[in-house]
Design a protein around this motif. Structure first.
Motif, short mmCIF file in Angstrom:
data_model
loop_
_atom_site.label_atom_id
_atom_site.label_comp_id
_atom_site.label_asym_id
_atom_site.label_seq_id
_atom_site.Cartn_x
_atom_site.Cartn_y
_atom_site.Cartn_z
N ARG A 60 5.52 73.75 -65.85
CA ARG A 60 5.26 72.55 -65.05
C ARG A 60 6.52 72.13 -64.30
NH1 ARG A 60 0.53 69.81 -66.72
NH2 ARG A 60 -0.47 70.80 -68.49
N ALA A 61 6.30 71.62 -63.10
CA ALA A 61 7.40 71.16 -62.25
C ALA A 61 6.85 70.12 -61.28
CB ALA A 61 8.02 72.33 -61.50
N PRO A 62 7.72 69.32 -60.66
CA PRO A 62 7.25 68.35 -59.66
C PRO A 62 6.62 69.07 -58.47
CG PRO A 62 9.46 67.79 -60.42
CD PRO A 62 9.15 69.15 -60.97
N VAL A 63 5.48 68.56 -58.02
CA VAL A 63 4.74 69.16 -56.91
C VAL A 63 4.29 68.07 -55.95
CG1 VAL A 63 2.71 70.52 -56.27
CG2 VAL A 63 3.91 71.02 -58.40
N ASP A 64 4.35 68.33 -54.66
CA ASP A 64 3.86 67.41 -53.64
C ASP A 64 2.52 67.93 -53.13
OD1 ASP A 64 3.36 65.67 -51.61
OD2 ASP A 64 5.23 66.02 -50.52
N LEU A 65 1.45 67.21 -53.44
CA LEU A 65 0.12 67.66 -53.03
C LEU A 65 -0.05 67.69 -51.52
CD1 LEU A 65 -2.29 65.96 -55.61
CD2 LEU A 65 -1.32 68.26 -55.65
N SER A 66 0.66 66.82 -50.81
CA SER A 66 0.52 66.80 -49.36
C SER A 66 1.03 68.10 -48.74
CB SER A 66 1.24 65.59 -48.77
OG SER A 66 2.64 65.69 -48.99
N LEU A 67 2.10 68.67 -49.30
CA LEU A 67 2.62 69.94 -48.80
C LEU A 67 1.65 71.08 -49.11
CD1 LEU A 67 6.41 69.66 -49.72
CD2 LEU A 67 5.28 69.20 -47.52
N ARG A 79 -7.53 64.90 -47.60
CA ARG A 79 -6.46 63.89 -47.60
C ARG A 79 -5.89 63.76 -49.01
NH1 ARG A 79 -11.41 61.55 -46.96
NH2 ARG A 79 -12.14 60.13 -48.59
N THR A 80 -4.68 63.25 -49.07
CA THR A 80 -4.01 62.98 -50.34
C THR A 80 -3.60 61.52 -50.37
OG1 THR A 80 -1.82 63.57 -49.48
CG2 THR A 80 -3.14 65.34 -50.47
N ALA A 81 -3.45 60.99 -51.59
CA ALA A 81 -3.04 59.60 -51.76
C ALA A 81 -2.28 59.48 -53.08
CB ALA A 81 -4.25 58.67 -51.76
N ALA A 82 -1.22 58.69 -53.05
CA ALA A 82 -0.40 58.47 -54.24
C ALA A 82 -0.71 57.10 -54.82
CB ALA A 82 1.09 58.58 -53.89
N HIS A 83 -1.02 57.06 -56.11
CA HIS A 83 -1.26 55.83 -56.85
C HIS A 83 -0.19 55.68 -57.94
CE1 HIS A 83 -5.00 55.17 -54.73
NE2 HIS A 83 -5.39 56.40 -55.03
N PRO A 84 -0.08 54.52 -58.56
CA PRO A 84 0.98 54.32 -59.55
C PRO A 84 1.02 55.38 -60.66
CG PRO A 84 -0.05 52.22 -59.02
CD PRO A 84 -0.84 53.28 -58.32
N THR A 93 -1.44 58.18 -60.76
CA THR A 93 -2.18 59.40 -60.42
C THR A 93 -1.90 59.84 -59.00
OG1 THR A 93 -4.12 58.11 -59.74
CG2 THR A 93 -4.07 58.91 -62.03
N ALA A 94 -2.08 61.13 -58.77
CA ALA A 94 -2.05 61.71 -57.43
C ALA A 94 -3.46 62.19 -57.12
CB ALA A 94 -1.06 62.87 -57.37
N VAL A 95 -3.97 61.83 -55.95
CA VAL A 95 -5.38 62.07 -55.63
C VAL A 95 -5.48 62.99 -54.43
CG1 VAL A 95 -7.59 61.01 -55.01
CG2 VAL A 95 -6.01 59.80 -56.53
N LEU A 96 -6.32 64.03 -54.58
CA LEU A 96 -6.65 64.94 -53.50
C LEU A 96 -8.16 64.85 -53.27
CD1 LEU A 96 -6.07 67.35 -51.54
CD2 LEU A 96 -6.51 68.85 -53.49
N THR A 97 -8.56 64.55 -52.04
CA THR A 97 -9.99 64.41 -51.72
C THR A 97 -10.35 65.35 -50.59
OG1 THR A 97 -9.93 62.06 -52.34
CG2 THR A 97 -11.81 62.81 -51.06
N VAL A 98 -11.45 66.09 -50.78
CA VAL A 98 -11.95 67.02 -49.76
C VAL A 98 -13.42 66.69 -49.53
CG1 VAL A 98 -12.34 69.41 -49.12
CG2 VAL A 98 -10.33 68.81 -50.49
N GLU A 99 -13.76 66.41 -48.27
CA GLU A 99 -15.16 66.15 -47.88
C GLU A 99 -15.56 67.14 -46.80
OE1 GLU A 99 -16.56 62.09 -47.31
OE2 GLU A 99 -14.54 61.38 -47.85
N ASN A 100 -16.83 67.48 -46.80
CA ASN A 100 -17.32 68.35 -45.74
C ASN A 100 -18.72 67.95 -45.35
OD1 ASN A 100 -18.12 69.58 -48.42
ND2 ASN A 100 -19.31 70.89 -47.04
N SER A 101 -19.03 68.21 -44.09
CA SER A 101 -20.41 68.05 -43.64
C SER A 101 -21.21 69.23 -44.15
CB SER A 101 -20.46 67.97 -42.11
OG SER A 101 -19.85 69.12 -41.55
#
Length: 357
Positions: free
Chosen positions: A206-213, A274-279, A281-289
């Motif tokens: 395990r290591a620090p990871v940036d979901l946006s990257l 999209r990604t979002a940072a919360h206190p 949790t780190a959130v990754l959301t994927v939507e599709n038509s």
């Protein structure tokens, strides 16, 4: 592990009860004996005769011995009965454990009564059996599905080779192209199975990871596929730190994006990632038509080799392990995976990962 024979717990508790009665009774008798010896005169006149202390002490010793013997018998008999009653739940737990050791995971203890240590142990054991049964059933389904999926390309290859051997005039270029496609599918399936196994074994650092990257990298990788299928990708988000395996989380992001591109509208489809940072949790959301999906169908999509009965099948549909791998990677990172159908059609998939271990 082989162990030498020893006393049963019931017998040990019985001896403990009896021993406790004796330990409590002997000091009491000794105390009464000492009081009689200290405060009684050698000779005392009582109604009906003369009391001699030595006679009284001798009679008291006889009675005291009888009382202690009775206490010992009562302690042994009572202790045996009480120990049996107290250990009865443990016997049921032991029987259930032996049944589980033989491979029967459907048995449950279901110990009745109010909560205590034994019942908490029984409930925990029942919960463990339920999880093991579900895990074994899942593994059996997975093995059966994997065997079926791997057998298909092998059977196709065998058929193509038989055709080539029996028909020397057959177009070899077409044969090689078809064999190549079948072989690529078999390799993709094998690699997906290995990745799924690696994730479930938690064999990663395990290591620090940036979901946006990771989102940007996956988008850049799959952009040619999206353009080929006429799917627009909209990305948004900020720096989203998480903790885990960068390789596995990149695979998770890529699988989600690939799934959203492939299972989309046949033309003018859209993917939002999209990604979002919360206190915490780190959130990754994927939507599709896409086409409208029922909640019942959506609930099965994370099962291995489930692509949905009405979902689009084509050369890019994958091997049916995309969301199963996403689920496994999410779980080993201590996160949660949520999949819901969109009212306008398609899916919304949300991955929430803890920011720290």
């Amino acid at each position: 592990m082989a162990r030498p024979p020893g006393l049963s717990v019931r017998l040990k508790l019985t001896l403990s009860y009896a021993g406790f009665l004796m330990v409590a009774g002997v000091p009491l008798v000794v105390t009464v004996w000492a009081l009689l010896r200290s405060y009684l005169p050698d000779v005392a006149a009582i109604p009906g005769g003369i009391l001699i202390r030595s006679d009284l002490m001798r009679d008291f010793a006889s009675v005291a011995g009888t009382v202690l013997a009775c206490l010992l018998v009562i302690g042994l008999l009572g202790g045996w009965l009480l120990a049996g009653r107290m250990l009865a739940p443990l016997t049921r737990i032991t029987d259930a454990t032996r049944m589980a050791a033989t491979g029967s995971l459907s048995h449950r203890i279901r110990l009745e009564g109010r909560a205590d240590e034994f019942r908490e142990l029984a409930d925990a054991f029942d919960a463990m059996l339920a999880q093991l049964e579900a895990h074994v059933a899942g593994q059996q389904r997975f093995a059966a599905n994997a065997s079926h999926e791997l057998r298909t390309p092998l059977a196709i290859s065998q058929t193509l080779l038989d055709v080539a051997r029996n028909d020397p005039a057959h177009d070899r270029g077409e044969l090689l192209d078809r064999l190549h496609a079948v072989n690529v599918r078999a390799i993709d399936l094998t690699e997906a199975l290995l990745l799924l196994s690696r994730a479930e074994e938690r064999s990663f650092s395990r290591a620090p990871v940036d979901l946006s990257l990771l989102m940007e990298e996956a988008t850049e990788t799959l952009l040619p596929l999206a353009e080929k299928r006429g799917v627009r990708i909209h990305t948004s988000g900020e720096i989203t730190p998480a903790t885990g395996s960068q390789a596995l989380l990149l695979q998770l992001t890529t699988n989600l994006l690939h799934n959203a591109i492939v299972h989309n509208l046949p033309d003018q489809g859209t993917v939002w990632i999209r990604t979002a940072a919360h206190p915490d949790t780190a959130v990754l959301t994927v939507e599709n038509s896409g086409e409208e999906l029922s909640a019942e169908l959506v609930s099965t999509l994370t099962e291995p080799f489930q692509r949905g009965t009405e979902r689009i099948r084509n050369d890019h549909a994958g091997v049916g392990l995309g969301l199963a791998i996403v689920k496994s990677i999410t779980q080993v990172h201590g996160g949660t995976l949520t999949i819901v159908p969109r009212q306008a059609g398609g899916l919304r998939i949300t991955v929430e990962l803890p920011t720290q271990d």
